[in-house]
Design a protein around this motif. Sequence first.
Motif: not given
Length: 208
Positions: A140-142, A164-165, A188-189, A196-197
């Motif tokens: 995720a960082v990459t 994704g999260l 998941r949503r 934070g989305a």
Amino acid sequence: MSDGDAGRAVEFVGPERVEVVPTEAPVPGPDEVVVDATVSAVSAGSELLAYRGELDPETVADEELPALDGDLSYPLRYGYAVVGSVTAVGDAIDPAWRGRTVFAFNPHETRFAVAPDALRPVPDGIDPETATLFANAETAVTLTLDAAPRIGERVAVFGEGVVGLLTTALLARSGAETVVAVEPKDRRRSLASEFGADAVVDPSRYGG
């Protein structure tokens, strides 16, 4: 488990065939330590491909991870997110390593010998189950660094699985003005919003 005990490993022996096989008790070399696994995370992506027989057997497993040497042919030991405790150290290793909780990119097995530079100490306050997500967090960082969102930009993340999260959480802390999560599953949503989305979208509502 005592230092003389042997262990077990998960082995993919063919399409839809998995066995737990015995392993010899690992003996650390002068520059190695022995890790007793506490928890090992399963990759729902690559390991399901291995289980189904959908990996190219001639593909190199992972050139950058010594524990995943060889190719992807059967029998195959796979996995890359193990957390455990150091139970033995080689003669050239600082004894302070003994007892440390560590993360390793290693297949599913109860005990293994490894060089300390291949391990990541788990910080205090992080439980072993959470620490197995280090590999996903690294990805995720990459992704976040590669996306390099600018201040005020709008960013969309398609798919809110584990990676994704985590990516959504990192982007929400970046300079992006709006982070949109695109995911067909309700749970998941909901998690994406918690991570934070700014907005969530169900793509199935816009299908043809």
